[in-house]
Design a protein around this motif. Structure first.
Motif, PDB file in Angstrom:
ATOM      1  N   GLY A   1       0.689  -1.050  -0.032  1.00 57.04           N
ATOM      2  CA  GLY A   1       0.107   0.027  -0.062  1.00 57.04           C
ATOM      3  C   GLY A   1       0.625   1.107   0.018  1.00 57.04           C
ATOM      4  O   GLY A   1       0.473   2.274   0.188  1.00 57.04           O
ATOM      5  N   ASN A   2       2.286   1.101  -0.282  1.00 60.27           N
ATOM      6  CA  ASN A   2       3.051   2.293  -0.138  1.00 60.27           C
ATOM      7  C   ASN A   2       3.010   2.832  -1.671  1.00 60.27           C
ATOM      8  O   ASN A   2       3.133   2.164  -2.619  1.00 60.27           O
ATOM      9  CB  ASN A   2       4.424   2.059   0.167  1.00 60.27           C
ATOM     10  N   LEU A   3       2.923   4.212  -1.814  1.00 60.07           N
ATOM     11  CA  LEU A   3       3.125   4.823  -3.136  1.00 60.07           C
ATOM     12  C   LEU A   3       4.488   4.795  -3.765  1.00 60.07           C
ATOM     13  O   LEU A   3       5.507   4.878  -2.854  1.00 60.07           O
ATOM     14  CB  LEU A   3       2.935   6.319  -2.969  1.00 60.07           C
ATOM     15  N   PHE A   4       4.571   4.176  -4.862  1.00 64.91           N
ATOM     16  CA  PHE A   4       5.844   3.950  -5.525  1.00 64.91           C
ATOM     17  C   PHE A   4       5.998   4.718  -6.860  1.00 64.91           C
ATOM     18  O   PHE A   4       7.165   4.883  -7.232  1.00 64.91           O
ATOM     19  CB  PHE A   4       6.293   2.508  -5.392  1.00 64.91           C
ATOM     20  N   ARG A   5       4.889   5.178  -7.498  1.00 68.05           N
ATOM     21  CA  ARG A   5       4.884   5.780  -8.888  1.00 68.05           C
ATOM     22  C   ARG A   5       3.676   6.634  -8.823  1.00 68.05           C
ATOM     23  O   ARG A   5       2.812   6.563  -8.443  1.00 68.05           O
ATOM     24  CB  ARG A   5       4.903   4.882  -9.778  1.00 68.05           C
ATOM     25  N   VAL A   6       3.872   7.779  -9.576  1.00 67.10           N
ATOM     26  CA  VAL A   6       2.768   8.742 -10.128  1.00 67.10           C
ATOM     27  C   VAL A   6       2.964   8.952 -11.537  1.00 67.10           C
ATOM     28  O   VAL A   6       3.817   9.384 -11.858  1.00 67.10           O
ATOM     29  CB  VAL A   6       2.805  10.001  -9.257  1.00 67.10           C
ATOM     30  N   MET A   7       2.084   8.550 -12.450  1.00 68.77           N
ATOM     31  CA  MET A   7       1.855   8.804 -13.707  1.00 68.77           C
ATOM     32  C   MET A   7       1.256  10.170 -14.092  1.00 68.77           C
ATOM     33  O   MET A   7      -0.169  10.213 -13.698  1.00 68.77           O
ATOM     34  CB  MET A   7       1.336   7.610 -14.602  1.00 68.77           C
ATOM     35  N   LEU A   8       1.899  11.093 -14.641  1.00 68.89           N
ATOM     36  CA  LEU A   8       1.390  12.353 -15.114  1.00 68.89           C
ATOM     37  C   LEU A   8       0.886  12.246 -16.633  1.00 68.89           C
ATOM     38  O   LEU A   8       1.915  11.610 -17.566  1.00 68.89           O
ATOM     39  CB  LEU A   8       2.178  13.495 -14.782  1.00 68.89           C
ATOM     40  N   GLN A   9      -0.290  12.735 -16.915  1.00 70.51           N
ATOM     41  CA  GLN A   9      -0.610  12.640 -18.430  1.00 70.51           C
ATOM     42  C   GLN A   9      -1.363  13.968 -19.007  1.00 70.51           C
ATOM     43  O   GLN A   9      -2.001  14.536 -17.903  1.00 70.51           O
ATOM     44  CB  GLN A   9      -1.670  11.732 -18.816  1.00 70.51           C
ATOM     45  N   LEU A  10      -0.945  14.480 -19.949  1.00 71.46           N
ATOM     46  CA  LEU A  10      -1.423  15.923 -20.398  1.00 71.46           C
ATOM     47  C   LEU A  10      -1.971  15.553 -21.603  1.00 71.46           C
ATOM     48  O   LEU A  10      -1.558  15.064 -22.559  1.00 71.46           O
ATOM     49  CB  LEU A  10      -0.527  16.878 -20.607  1.00 71.46           C
ATOM     50  N   LYS A  11      -3.605  15.625 -21.801  1.00 70.51           N
ATOM     51  CA  LYS A  11      -4.022  15.351 -22.985  1.00 70.51           C
ATOM     52  C   LYS A  11      -4.279  16.572 -23.778  1.00 70.51           C
ATOM     53  O   LYS A  11      -4.545  17.616 -23.447  1.00 70.51           O
ATOM     54  CB  LYS A  11      -5.554  14.835 -22.651  1.00 70.51           C
TER      55      LYS A  11
END
Length: 626
Positions: A233-243
């Motif tokens: 349950g630990n945060l390991f990645r954040v995906m950012l997207q610009l449409k």
């Protein structure tokens, strides 16, 4: 002298049972940084690789406490000393590198005699991992897939460091992949500022977050941040997207469904009039977007947290929100939480009853919060609010009431709260300096004001406005010379609007003629200008190796090459050294050269070390230090 001091200190160390010469011979042959710290926190040995990794800060030296050079590292080393439990593969951010660190206890006579810390540049580590063929194939497949999309994709680790980008993002900010991976998203100056807000909100809320992201070009993208978690349950990645903004469809119902984020354009005359009424001028599309958001939120009662460097105009934006709200006819009370002494802040904010303390008014006193009833309360520099008062302020949020100092009954208030800070409140929360629950109550609608150096259109507009105001008030006809205007538009304005107004006031008041020139600048700025011009004249321009053959650009003359006495490999190395040496002379700092030549910081650092240019550059800097 240094050796005798070291010899005096080391025998009393808890690690003195280790053969120092043998350790030195072994560790200096390693490419990883090694620090040996004894039980008292004193450095027993530091190899050269560790010293190079610490460039840009205090270089750790044997015989001195680790805490003097790297307080954060010392906190973690103390944990290992106390528990005897090793720490494996944690990240440590140094001024010029992000390193992968392992800390292992050194056992002796049944106890922990010290800690050995091994650190490796994260980019070097990634290079080793990429040598594994199977991993390399997976990475290629992933890159091939995401590069097919027109949308922008970034993958960040939980600390906000870039792990992967696609080609659309490279084209967006005109910076190659090698100059991005491993850097913190906040350190990439050309990147849209709202990406930082997207990442932080997704990390803190642990949920998918969407918001409009404005570019300096005037385009608006729909931004989306999606957090990922491991099995624990630990945060390991954040995906950012610009449409990419979709073209307007013909169907009227779809038109309204996607119009949540209006495409920013240059500010209209009406918008400029509204901004002028609140004391500031905007002409840039990026500030137009911020003001449009502020006007939209002004119609609500939501709390707004305004962030930005000191002097960017946070108070003015808060005033704009109040002036265009339903409370505009009511009080707008500004409280600078960093300007009121701590011992007076509580009584100033909440007021006090008669006899509450020695020297208190016999009739008591109404607090500033109470004076904002039915209006707007603006808490400037909220990050400076002392921790003990934060819970009481949270009570105002939740109960719409408070108790005066020395009182027993509750006083109800109807206020809208706006806040501003130049601090990173999320980091302050993690450090324990700011209450997490208060942060979430404040950070409902975040608005980030970009620094003045990122919006030259606003600089030009402010200059014109200030000259016009001065001419009108003093019946003068001052004007700006092209040379001075050109220099001011390139000036970084570290103090933002305050510094610009300060410089313009000096120029307008102290200039002799009607045309403001470079000679009218204050002494400190004249010196800065002369140094810049001297550097431009003295340093030969870097050759443009992208020029086609036969053009005017030429490679630096290398007699050894012309006489054929060098192999191709050695000739290329000689050219590379000459090129980097001129780049360091021209740009002055490793970070500036990294950006100008579009080469990753760690790659550039290794080449500078290889050609002994780091030591040369440091010696030159030291030579000119007064």
């Amino acid at each position: 002298m240094t050796k005798s001091i070291r010899e005096e200190k080391l025998p009393v160390s808890s690690l003195s049972f280790l053969p120092l010469e043998g350790i030195r011979t072994f560790t200096e042959a390693l490419s990883v940084g090694v620090l040996l710290v004894d039980a008292e926190g004193v450095l027993y040995h530091v190899n050269q690789a560790a010293q190079l990794l610490h460039q840009g800060s205090s270089i750790p030296r044997a015989g001195f406490p680790l805490a003097d050079f790297s307080p954060h590292d010392w906190v973690e080393v103390k944990k290992v000393l106390a528990t005897g439990i090793p720490q494996v593969c944690s990240l440590l951010r140094l001024p010029m590198a992000t390193v992968l660190v392992s800390r292992m206890p050194v056992r002796h006579n049944g106890g922990t005699a010290g800690v050995i810390t091994m650190m490796q540049d994260i980019n070097n580590f990634n290079a080793v991992v990429h040598e594994f063929p199977e991993y390399q194939n997976i990475v290629r497949e992933f890159e091939t897939v995401v590069d097919q999309f027109e949308d922008v994709f970034l993958s960040l680790n939980r600390r906000g460091e870039v792990r992967h980008v696609n080609s659309a993002y490279e084209k967006l900010i005109l910076l190659g992949r090698q100059g991005l991976v491993g850097r913190h998203i906040e350190d990439i100056q050309r990147s849209p500022r709202n990406l930082v807000s997207l990442f932080k909100q997704a990390s803190e809320s642990r949920k998918r977050v969407t918001m409009p992201v404005a570019l300096p070009t005037g385009q608006v993208f729909q931004g989306c941040a999606t957090p990922s978690f491991d099995d624990s349950g630990n945060l390991f990645r954040v995906m950012l997207q610009l449409k990419h903004p979709a073209p307007s469809p013909a169907e009227p119902e779809t038109k309204t469904s996607v119009s949540a984020a209006p495409k920013p354009s240059l500010p209209s005359a009406e918008l400029q009039r509204l901004c002028n009424a609140s004391g500031f001028t905007i002409h840039s599309s990026v500030m137009n977007q911020v003001v449009q958001q502020a006007l939209k939120v002004s119609k609500t009662s939501s709390c707004v947290l305004i962030t930005g460097e000191s002097g960017v105009g946070k108070t003015m934006l808060a005033s704009l929100i109040h002036n265009n709200s339903s409370r505009s006819s009511r009080p707008f009370v500004v409280i600078n939480c960093g300007a009121i002494p701590e011992q007076l802040l509580e009584s100033e904010l909440f007021g006090y009853e008669k006899g509450a303390f020695t020297g208190a008014s016999a009739h008591g006193k109404m607090g500033l919060i109470e004076t904002a009833d039915k209006g707007t309360l603006f808490l400037d520099e909220i990050g400076e609010l002392q921790y003990s008062l934060q819970s009481k302020l949270l009570e105002v949020f939740e109960k719409k009431s408070f108790i005066r100092v020395g009182g027993t009954r509750r006083t109800s208030v109807d206020i809208r709260i706006l806040a501003a800070t130049n601090k990173n409140l999320a980091e302050e929360v993690e450090k324990g300096n700011f209450r997490r629950d208060l942060f979430y109550r404040l950070n409902v609608i975040p608005l980030a004001i970009p620094p003045l150096r990122e919006r030259p259109e606003d600089v030009r507009a402010m200059i014109d406005q200030l000259i016009e105001q001065y001419n009108t008030q003093n019946s003068a006809s001052k004007k700006m010379s092209p040379e001075l205007l050109h220099w001011l538009l390139r000036y970084p304005f570290r103090g933002n609007m305050r510094e610009l107004i300060n410089i313009m006031e000096w120029l307008l008041v102290m200039s002799e003629g009607d045309t403001l020139g470079l000679h009218d600048l204050p002494a400190r700025l004249q010196q800065e200008y002369q140094l810049t011009e001297q550097a431009r004249v003295e340093h030969v321009s870097l050759p443009d190796i992208t020029q086609p053959a036969g053009s005017s650009a030429r490679l630096p003359a290398l007699p050894e090459i012309e006489e054929g006495r060098l192999s191709l490999k050695d000739a290329l190395a000689a050219f590379e050294k000459s090129y980097l040496e001129r780049a360091m002379e021209r740009y002055g700092s490793i970070q500036a050269v990294s950006e100008a030549l579009d080469v990753h910081f760690s790659t550039l650092w290794r080449k500078l070390v290889k050609y002994h240019l780091v030591q040369k550059h440091a010696a030159q800097e030291k030579k000119y230090v007064p």
